[in-house]
Design a protein around this motif. Structure first.
Motif, PDB file in Angstrom:
ATOM      1  N   LEU A 197      -8.644 -10.507  -6.159  1.00 25.96           N
ATOM      2  CA  LEU A 197      -8.563 -11.758  -5.405  1.00 25.96           C
ATOM      3  C   LEU A 197      -9.953 -12.281  -5.038  1.00 25.96           C
ATOM      4  CD1 LEU A 197      -5.620 -11.423  -2.845  1.00 25.96           C
ATOM      5  CD2 LEU A 197      -5.801 -13.007  -4.765  1.00 25.96           C
ATOM      6  N   GLY A 198     -10.897 -11.373  -4.841  1.00 26.37           N
ATOM      7  CA  GLY A 198     -12.245 -11.805  -4.507  1.00 26.37           C
ATOM      8  C   GLY A 198     -12.748 -11.364  -3.155  1.00 26.37           C
ATOM      9  N   PHE A 199     -12.018 -10.498  -2.476  1.00 20.91           N
ATOM     10  CA  PHE A 199     -12.518  -9.965  -1.216  1.00 20.91           C
ATOM     11  C   PHE A 199     -13.709  -9.046  -1.474  1.00 20.91           C
ATOM     12  CE2 PHE A 199      -8.231 -11.168   0.102  1.00 20.91           C
ATOM     13  CZ  PHE A 199      -8.498 -11.770   1.330  1.00 20.91           C
ATOM     14  N   GLU A 200     -14.613  -9.022  -0.498  1.00 22.42           N
ATOM     15  CA  GLU A 200     -15.817  -8.207  -0.641  1.00 22.42           C
ATOM     16  C   GLU A 200     -15.685  -6.843   0.022  1.00 22.42           C
ATOM     17  OE1 GLU A 200     -19.418 -11.148  -0.182  1.00 22.42           O
ATOM     18  OE2 GLU A 200     -17.650 -11.939   0.864  1.00 22.42           O
ATOM     19  N   SER A 210       0.825  -1.209   0.000  1.00 18.49           N
ATOM     20  CA  SER A 210       0.000   0.000   0.000  1.00 18.49           C
ATOM     21  C   SER A 210       0.857   1.256   0.000  1.00 18.49           C
ATOM     22  CB  SER A 210      -0.927   0.007   1.222  1.00 18.49           C
ATOM     23  OG  SER A 210      -1.835  -1.071   1.164  1.00 18.49           O
ATOM     24  N   HIS A 211       1.979   1.195   0.706  1.00 15.20           N
ATOM     25  CA  HIS A 211       2.871   2.350   0.756  1.00 15.20           C
ATOM     26  C   HIS A 211       3.439   2.653  -0.634  1.00 15.20           C
ATOM     27  CE1 HIS A 211       5.755   5.196   2.388  1.00 15.20           C
ATOM     28  NE2 HIS A 211       6.714   4.563   1.730  1.00 15.20           N
ATOM     29  N   LYS A 212       3.697   1.617  -1.408  1.00 15.38           N
ATOM     30  CA  LYS A 212       4.244   1.800  -2.755  1.00 15.38           C
ATOM     31  C   LYS A 212       3.164   2.201  -3.763  1.00 15.38           C
ATOM     32  CE  LYS A 212       7.731  -1.770  -1.900  1.00 15.38           C
ATOM     33  NZ  LYS A 212       8.143  -3.168  -2.216  1.00 15.38           N
ATOM     34  N   ASP A 213       1.982   1.600  -3.634  1.00  9.70           N
ATOM     35  CA  ASP A 213       0.927   1.828  -4.637  1.00  9.70           C
ATOM     36  C   ASP A 213      -0.424   1.493  -4.001  1.00  9.70           C
ATOM     37  OD1 ASP A 213      -0.754   2.038  -6.803  1.00  9.70           O
ATOM     38  OD2 ASP A 213       0.230   0.478  -8.008  1.00  9.70           O
ATOM     39  N   PHE A 214      -1.026   2.455  -3.336  1.00  8.36           N
ATOM     40  CA  PHE A 214      -2.258   2.205  -2.599  1.00  8.36           C
ATOM     41  C   PHE A 214      -3.391   1.806  -3.543  1.00  8.36           C
ATOM     42  CE2 PHE A 214      -6.040   3.210  -0.110  1.00  8.36           C
ATOM     43  CZ  PHE A 214      -5.688   2.716   1.140  1.00  8.36           C
ATOM     44  N   GLU A 215      -3.540   2.554  -4.634  1.00  6.61           N
ATOM     45  CA  GLU A 215      -4.623   2.246  -5.575  1.00  6.61           C
ATOM     46  C   GLU A 215      -4.435   0.875  -6.205  1.00  6.61           C
ATOM     47  OE1 GLU A 215      -6.446   3.798  -9.857  1.00  6.61           O
ATOM     48  OE2 GLU A 215      -5.434   5.235  -8.533  1.00  6.61           O
ATOM     49  N   GLY A 216      -3.220   0.585  -6.646  1.00 10.10           N
ATOM     50  CA  GLY A 216      -2.959  -0.712  -7.261  1.00 10.10           C
ATOM     51  C   GLY A 216      -3.185  -1.868  -6.300  1.00 10.10           C
ATOM     52  N   LYS A 267      -5.839  -5.089  -6.616  1.00  4.66           N
ATOM     53  CA  LYS A 267      -5.488  -6.506  -6.480  1.00  4.66           C
ATOM     54  C   LYS A 267      -6.356  -7.196  -5.431  1.00  4.66           C
ATOM     55  CE  LYS A 267      -0.678  -6.124  -7.993  1.00  4.66           C
ATOM     56  NZ  LYS A 267       0.758  -6.282  -7.613  1.00  4.66           N
ATOM     57  N   VAL A 268      -6.703  -6.452  -4.367  1.00  3.70           N
ATOM     58  CA  VAL A 268      -7.602  -7.000  -3.343  1.00  3.70           C
ATOM     59  C   VAL A 268      -8.943  -7.373  -3.976  1.00  3.70           C
ATOM     60  CG1 VAL A 268      -9.013  -6.329  -1.340  1.00  3.70           C
ATOM     61  CG2 VAL A 268      -6.538  -5.895  -1.341  1.00  3.70           C
ATOM     62  N   ALA A 269      -9.458  -6.488  -4.812  1.00  3.67           N
ATOM     63  CA  ALA A 269     -10.728  -6.765  -5.491  1.00  3.67           C
ATOM     64  C   ALA A 269     -10.588  -7.953  -6.437  1.00  3.67           C
ATOM     65  CB  ALA A 269     -11.196  -5.525  -6.249  1.00  3.67           C
ATOM     66  N   THR A 287     -14.356   6.781  -4.063  1.00  3.83           N
ATOM     67  CA  THR A 287     -14.574   6.663  -5.505  1.00  3.83           C
ATOM     68  C   THR A 287     -13.969   5.369  -6.033  1.00  3.83           C
ATOM     69  OG1 THR A 287     -14.623   9.063  -5.794  1.00  3.83           O
ATOM     70  CG2 THR A 287     -14.124   7.741  -7.738  1.00  3.83           C
ATOM     71  N   LEU A 288     -12.774   5.043  -5.559  1.00  3.78           N
ATOM     72  CA  LEU A 288     -12.100   3.827  -5.996  1.00  3.78           C
ATOM     73  C   LEU A 288     -12.836   2.581  -5.511  1.00  3.78           C
ATOM     74  CD1 LEU A 288      -9.676   2.557  -7.417  1.00  3.78           C
ATOM     75  CD2 LEU A 288      -8.368   2.839  -5.299  1.00  3.78           C
ATOM     76  N   LEU A 289     -13.286   2.610  -4.266  1.00  2.00           N
ATOM     77  CA  LEU A 289     -14.040   1.470  -3.732  1.00  2.00           C
ATOM     78  C   LEU A 289     -15.294   1.221  -4.555  1.00  2.00           C
ATOM     79  CD1 LEU A 289     -13.831   2.144   0.129  1.00  2.00           C
ATOM     80  CD2 LEU A 289     -12.581   0.410  -1.161  1.00  2.00           C
ATOM     81  N   ASP A 290     -16.000   2.283  -4.873  1.00  4.44           N
ATOM     82  CA  ASP A 290     -17.224   2.146  -5.671  1.00  4.44           C
ATOM     83  C   ASP A 290     -16.923   1.550  -7.041  1.00  4.44           C
ATOM     84  OD1 ASP A 290     -18.700   3.185  -3.590  1.00  4.44           O
ATOM     85  OD2 ASP A 290     -18.865   5.201  -4.450  1.00  4.44           O
ATOM     86  N   GLU A 291     -15.824   1.992  -7.629  1.00  7.91           N
ATOM     87  CA  GLU A 291     -15.432   1.462  -8.939  1.00  7.91           C
ATOM     88  C   GLU A 291     -15.131  -0.033  -8.863  1.00  7.91           C
ATOM     89  OE1 GLU A 291     -11.566   1.501 -11.877  1.00  7.91           O
ATOM     90  OE2 GLU A 291     -11.885   3.261 -10.601  1.00  7.91           O
ATOM     91  N   LEU A 292     -14.487  -0.442  -7.769  1.00 13.37           N
ATOM     92  CA  LEU A 292     -14.029  -1.825  -7.633  1.00 13.37           C
ATOM     93  C   LEU A 292     -15.086  -2.743  -7.025  1.00 13.37           C
ATOM     94  CD1 LEU A 292     -10.418  -1.115  -6.311  1.00 13.37           C
ATOM     95  CD2 LEU A 292     -11.099  -1.742  -8.643  1.00 13.37           C
ATOM     96  N   GLY A 293     -16.189  -2.175  -6.550  1.00 13.06           N
ATOM     97  CA  GLY A 293     -17.214  -2.998  -5.923  1.00 13.06           C
ATOM     98  C   GLY A 293     -16.825  -3.492  -4.545  1.00 13.06           C
ATOM     99  N   LEU A 294     -15.974  -2.737  -3.856  1.00 13.02           N
ATOM    100  CA  LEU A 294     -15.544  -3.078  -2.504  1.00 13.02           C
ATOM    101  C   LEU A 294     -16.288  -2.233  -1.479  1.00 13.02           C
ATOM    102  CD1 LEU A 294     -11.660  -3.283  -3.002  1.00 13.02           C
ATOM    103  CD2 LEU A 294     -13.183  -5.216  -2.495  1.00 13.02           C
TER     104      LEU A 294
END
Length: 257
Positions: free
Chosen positions: A31-34, A17-23, A27-29, A51-58
């Motif tokens: 993998l299949g985490f909800e 996360s420190h290197k690339d929080f968005e990326g 990857k969490v999404a 905004t990112l969570l909404d895009e990823l469905g998380l």
């Protein structure tokens, strides 16, 4: 078994996360985490995270927030959680200087006051345990027993960590059952069976994860949260193993991915 969703605690992925929080969230999404439980938001604003969570469905499940921030900047914490769409705020830890009778009394007072304010705002405050809260204090009780018995159960609920309960010599299932309807969040972790008692991927160690999962519905668990404090594999490899195990126990996960 009911559909209790599964999230990841982002502390597991702190270096990534420190290197690339968005990326990392992407990857969490994948993998299949909800959902996710936060321990900071990297270099993003909470609005950008939402905004990112909404895009990823998380779903933002909760955030770990230190006791000092809860005491001194609670309104901002509450506003951030509302922006994220999170329902829970978790006090994750107390420092060694507070682990005494006076310190715990102060913590209990703060938790009750903070929890009452959160409750008025439609949020729930939880306390996350380690093993040190299960050490017997000189006056006959453990700190975790004090926290549960001396706070209003509507103001302060629990995020029980099954690894730390096991490490303290306790039975996680008994704790979940004893405090049913006060444990909306459970940290799922496993432990190696050797003397080191190291953090292990779910299903590979000595914690009876299946029994823990079986207690969820009756105990009122709202989210399972996977965390591995330290891994001998890469964090993503560890999470993939843990999630693969959960897919064998939680039918809704295998249907999602």
């Amino acid at each position: 078994m009911s559909h209790i969703p599964v999230a990841v605690q982002m502390y597991t992925l702190r270096e990534e996360s420190h290197k690339d929080f968005e990326g990392t969230l992407r990857k969490v999404a994948e993998l299949g985490f909800e959902g996710v439980e936060f321990a900071g938001y990297g270099d993003l604003t909470v609005k950008e995270v939402r905004t990112l969570l909404d895009e990823l469905g998380l779903q933002a499940v909760s955030s770990h927030v230190g006791i000092e921030e809860l005491e001194n900047d609670l309104q901002k914490v509450i506003e951030d959680q509302k922006t994220l769409g999170s329902r829970f705020i978790v006090c994750p830890y107390v420092g060694e200087e507070l682990r005494n009778k006076k310190g715990y009394r102060n913590i209990i007072s703060i938790l009750d006051e903070v929890g009452a304010r959160c409750r008025k705002e439609g949020l729930t405050l939880c306390y996350h345990n380690h093993d040190f809260e299960l050490e017997q204090l000189p006056y006959g009780r453990t700190a975790l027993e004090m926290i549960f018995s001396e706070t209003d159960d509507q103001n302060v609920q629990a995020e029980l960590d099954v690894y730390w309960l096991k490490k303290a010599g306790e039975n996680p299932v008994e704790w979940i059952q004893r405090h049913q309807n006060r444990v909306p969040l459970i940290h799922l972790k496993d432990m190696t069976t050797d003397a080191e008692q190291f953090f292990a991927e779910l299903g590979t160690g000595g914690v009876d994860i299946e029994a823990v999962l079986d207690t969820g519905e009756d105990a009122g668990v709202k989210w399972w949260i996977v965390e591995q404090d330290i891994s001998r594999l890469t964090p993503f490899e560890s999470l993939e193993i843990s999630l693969k195990y959960l897919k064998t126990k939680l039918p809704h996960l295998s249907k999602l991915y």
